[in-house]
Design a protein around this motif. Structure first.
Motif, PDB file in Angstrom:
ATOM      1  N   ALA A  62       0.845  -1.164   0.137  1.00 48.89           N
ATOM      2  CA  ALA A  62       0.147  -0.017   0.038  1.00 48.89           C
ATOM      3  C   ALA A  62       1.012   1.149  -0.147  1.00 48.89           C
ATOM      4  O   ALA A  62       2.191   1.186   0.502  1.00 48.89           O
ATOM      5  CB  ALA A  62      -0.883  -0.051   1.241  1.00 48.89           C
ATOM      6  N   PRO A  63       0.192   2.403  -0.565  1.00 43.14           N
ATOM      7  CA  PRO A  63       1.206   3.543  -0.302  1.00 43.14           C
ATOM      8  C   PRO A  63       1.990   3.697   0.929  1.00 43.14           C
ATOM      9  O   PRO A  63       1.118   3.807   1.835  1.00 43.14           O
ATOM     10  CB  PRO A  63       0.196   4.783  -0.659  1.00 43.14           C
ATOM     11  CG  PRO A  63      -0.991   3.845  -1.443  1.00 43.14           C
ATOM     12  CD  PRO A  63      -1.096   2.485  -0.886  1.00 43.14           C
ATOM     13  N   THR A  64       3.168   3.825   1.139  1.00 44.45           N
ATOM     14  CA  THR A  64       3.741   4.165   2.168  1.00 44.45           C
ATOM     15  C   THR A  64       4.876   5.177   1.926  1.00 44.45           C
ATOM     16  O   THR A  64       5.680   5.300   1.053  1.00 44.45           O
ATOM     17  CB  THR A  64       4.542   2.533   2.201  1.00 44.45           C
ATOM     18  OG1 THR A  64       3.943   1.527   2.453  1.00 44.45           O
ATOM     19  CG2 THR A  64       5.458   2.763   3.784  1.00 44.45           C
ATOM     20  N   THR A  65       5.111   6.000   3.015  1.00 41.87           N
ATOM     21  CA  THR A  65       6.005   7.259   3.030  1.00 41.87           C
ATOM     22  C   THR A  65       7.156   6.762   3.572  1.00 41.87           C
ATOM     23  O   THR A  65       7.334   6.389   4.910  1.00 41.87           O
ATOM     24  CB  THR A  65       5.363   8.306   3.761  1.00 41.87           C
ATOM     25  OG1 THR A  65       3.777   8.840   3.185  1.00 41.87           O
ATOM     26  CG2 THR A  65       6.258   9.738   3.864  1.00 41.87           C
ATOM     27  N   VAL A  66       8.204   7.228   3.007  1.00 37.99           N
ATOM     28  CA  VAL A  66       9.469   6.760   3.449  1.00 37.99           C
ATOM     29  C   VAL A  66      10.389   7.834   3.229  1.00 37.99           C
ATOM     30  O   VAL A  66       9.949   9.080   2.442  1.00 37.99           O
ATOM     31  CB  VAL A  66      10.151   5.841   2.736  1.00 37.99           C
ATOM     32  CG1 VAL A  66       9.443   4.435   3.233  1.00 37.99           C
ATOM     33  CG2 VAL A  66      10.133   5.936   1.161  1.00 37.99           C
ATOM     34  N   ARG A  67      11.603   8.177   3.845  1.00 37.15           N
ATOM     35  CA  ARG A  67      12.326   9.353   3.717  1.00 37.15           C
ATOM     36  C   ARG A  67      13.904   8.895   3.112  1.00 37.15           C
ATOM     37  O   ARG A  67      14.502   8.031   3.447  1.00 37.15           O
ATOM     38  CB  ARG A  67      12.677   9.913   4.988  1.00 37.15           C
ATOM     39  CG  ARG A  67      13.329  11.185   5.075  1.00 37.15           C
ATOM     40  CD  ARG A  67      13.149  12.019   6.431  1.00 37.15           C
ATOM     41  NE  ARG A  67      13.680  13.374   6.220  1.00 37.15           N
ATOM     42  CZ  ARG A  67      12.979  14.433   5.792  1.00 37.15           C
ATOM     43  NH1 ARG A  67      11.700  14.275   5.532  1.00 37.15           N
ATOM     44  NH2 ARG A  67      13.506  15.640   5.764  1.00 37.15           N
ATOM     45  N   THR A  68      14.318   9.735   1.873  1.00 40.48           N
ATOM     46  CA  THR A  68      15.411   9.121   1.654  1.00 40.48           C
ATOM     47  C   THR A  68      16.533   9.700   2.513  1.00 40.48           C
ATOM     48  O   THR A  68      16.545  10.505   3.134  1.00 40.48           O
ATOM     49  CB  THR A  68      15.686  10.070   0.159  1.00 40.48           C
ATOM     50  OG1 THR A  68      15.684  11.567   0.481  1.00 40.48           O
ATOM     51  CG2 THR A  68      14.677   9.726  -0.768  1.00 40.48           C
ATOM     52  N   ASP A  69      17.809   9.133   2.243  1.00 40.37           N
ATOM     53  CA  ASP A  69      18.937   9.316   3.090  1.00 40.37           C
ATOM     54  C   ASP A  69      19.727  10.480   2.284  1.00 40.37           C
ATOM     55  O   ASP A  69      19.261  11.135   1.552  1.00 40.37           O
ATOM     56  CB  ASP A  69      19.773   8.024   3.203  1.00 40.37           C
ATOM     57  CG  ASP A  69      20.337   7.585   2.141  1.00 40.37           C
ATOM     58  OD1 ASP A  69      20.479   8.436   0.963  1.00 40.37           O
ATOM     59  OD2 ASP A  69      20.993   6.416   2.060  1.00 40.37           O
ATOM     60  N   ALA A  70      20.989  10.789   3.134  1.00 38.02           N
ATOM     61  CA  ALA A  70      21.573  11.919   2.729  1.00 38.02           C
ATOM     62  C   ALA A  70      22.209  11.785   1.213  1.00 38.02           C
ATOM     63  O   ALA A  70      22.796  12.698   0.444  1.00 38.02           O
ATOM     64  CB  ALA A  70      23.046  12.064   3.621  1.00 38.02           C
ATOM     65  N   GLU A  71      22.275  10.525   0.451  1.00 34.20           N
ATOM     66  CA  GLU A  71      22.517  10.385  -0.769  1.00 34.20           C
ATOM     67  C   GLU A  71      21.097  10.326  -1.705  1.00 34.20           C
ATOM     68  O   GLU A  71      21.445   9.604  -2.911  1.00 34.20           O
ATOM     69  CB  GLU A  71      23.296   8.982  -0.778  1.00 34.20           C
ATOM     70  CG  GLU A  71      24.796   9.275  -0.220  1.00 34.20           C
ATOM     71  CD  GLU A  71      25.637  10.281  -0.596  1.00 34.20           C
ATOM     72  OE1 GLU A  71      25.613  10.583  -1.597  1.00 34.20           O
ATOM     73  OE2 GLU A  71      26.368  10.855   0.408  1.00 34.20           O
TER      74      GLU A  71
END
Length: 411
Positions: free
Chosen positions: A362-371
């Motif tokens: 299902a639609p999931t919010t995640v966060r990108t890292d410094a790269e």
């Protein structure tokens, strides 16, 4: 997403960048699945009138599309071309286009079969039967190329030369030809003619006979140099669920050929079972075969067991259920996922839970890292990453991948 089998799980390492090449570091993005790679199919017969505009069946269409991503369309020769030279090409093209517009993959069933074949074929001499059959296969694979590129090229060839149902006294033309050229010869005819007209076609052999006879035939076909793209295995279960042990035994046995396995015709009854002593399922004729509350609960439990077992097997690439509704179901049996009035049976809910919850990201919010990186784990299939007003697509396959994406805003 829960209980996803390891055979269906893959990973992708995404690196997100801007159009100018800057990494999108520390950004919230949404990952969502858009389609399974696994072919979750059903026959599309019930929706042809809706697809062609002959009849409005919005709820039926919505129920169908909620579960399935692959449709089998009917190309039974006797119904597709009841009058020689006047095939129903335009009607099925319109239906195929409707499914394609809704993101559904298509398969045609079947190109060569000794049953439901054109009655005008029987009186012809065998040499003409062969020529007309080759032309029929080439015509359909050519005319539908780009819409229907997967075919049950030949159906039930194990029994084909032995079939002697001749109610009008005229020998069955396809069986007559099969007796002359042999089973391997019939397969070569079907596959060769189809590839002439559409070299990109994916072609299956399909059969209900899952015995050693079918295995031996496949061995002979491959030894003769005929290329099979997948093996079709029918599992109509009007006489009761086969059980996990038998399903795994069948899948393991046919997996030895190293080809994808398609369980092409699955059905489970939600009413009284057909007597076990019936050899040919077509011989069981009853005036009324109702769905029952007890049968519906049994069907729901068994369909979940069936799908879980096969979805987890690494050689299985497709499961096609043989009907969405009890209305017009094969043999009049209550095998649909919907009752004749259109209401959903428990089996529908069971499949919905598996396909759209347990096996779906299902639609999931995640966060990108410094790269600008984000790892994604999910079922093999198609996905989308959304970053603000922009998005990009990617695919998860059995092979872990590293993907560099530039989300773009759609205009």
């Amino acid at each position: 997403m829960t209980n996803l089998p390891s055979a269906r799980t893959g990973t992708a390492q995404l690196t997100l960048t801007s159009p100018t090449g800057e990494v999108l570091a520390d950004q919230d993005v949404v990952i969502e699945q858009t389609r399974h790679a696994f072919e979750l199919g059903n026959i599309g017969f019930d929706l042809i009138e809706h697809a062609t505009g002959e009849r409005h069946q919005e709820q039926l269409a919505a129920d169908w599309l909620k579960l399935f991503n692959t449709a089998t369309l009917p190309f039974y020769w006797g119904r597709f071309e009841p009058e020689r030279g006047r095939p129903h090409t335009a009607r099925l093209t319109a239906a195929a286009q409707w499914f394609t517009d809704h993101g559904v993959r298509l398969k045609g069933h079947p190109l060569v079969w000794h049953t439901v074949k054109a009655p005008w074929l029987d009186p012809l001499p065998t040499s003409e039967v062969e020529a007309v059959l080759r032309a029929r296969v080439r015509r359909e694979t050519h005319d539908f190329a780009g819409l229907v590129d997967t075919w049950d090229a030949i159906n039930e060839v194990v029994i084909m030369p032995e079939f002697c149902n001749e109610p009008d006294g005229v020998p069955n033309a396809i069986s007559r030809l099969a007796r002359e050229v042999g089973r391997v010869g019939m397969v070569r005819l079907a596959f060769g003619s189809a590839r002439e007209a559409n070299p990109a076609a994916r072609l299956l052999i399909n059969d209900f006979d899952l015995s050693e006879r079918y295995e031996q035939l496949i061995s002979e076909i491959l030894a003769a140099g005929v290329r099979l793209d997948a093996i079709g295995l029918q599992t109509h279960m009007h006489q009761g669920f086969r059980g996990e042990a038998q399903l795994l035994e069948v899948a393991d046995r046919f997996a030895r050929f190293g080809l994808p396995l398609h369980f092409t015709e699955t059905s489970l009854v939600s009413g009284d079972l057909m007597p076990a002593d019936v050899v040919d399922l077509n011989d069981h004729v009853v005036d009324h075969w109702p769905s029952t509350p007890q049968g519906e609960e049994r069907q729901a439990e068994e369909i979940e067991r069936h799908y879980r077992t096969l979805f987890a097997h690494p050689a299985v690439a497709a499961i096609t259920y043989w009907g969405i509704s009890d209305r017009g179901a094969w043999l009049g049996a209550p095998i649909g996922l919907l009752r004749a009035d259109g209401s959903r049976k428990p089996a529908y809910a069971a499949l919905d839970r598996l396909i759209n919850q347990e096996w779906w990201l299902a639609p999931t919010t995640v966060r990108t890292d410094a790269e600008g990186r984000v790892p994604v784990t999910g079922a093999h299939g198609d996905y989308r990453v959304v970053c603000g007003p922009a998005s990009a697509t990617f695919t998860i396959t059995p092979t872990p991948s590293q993907v560099r994406l530039v989300p773009v805003q759609q205009r």
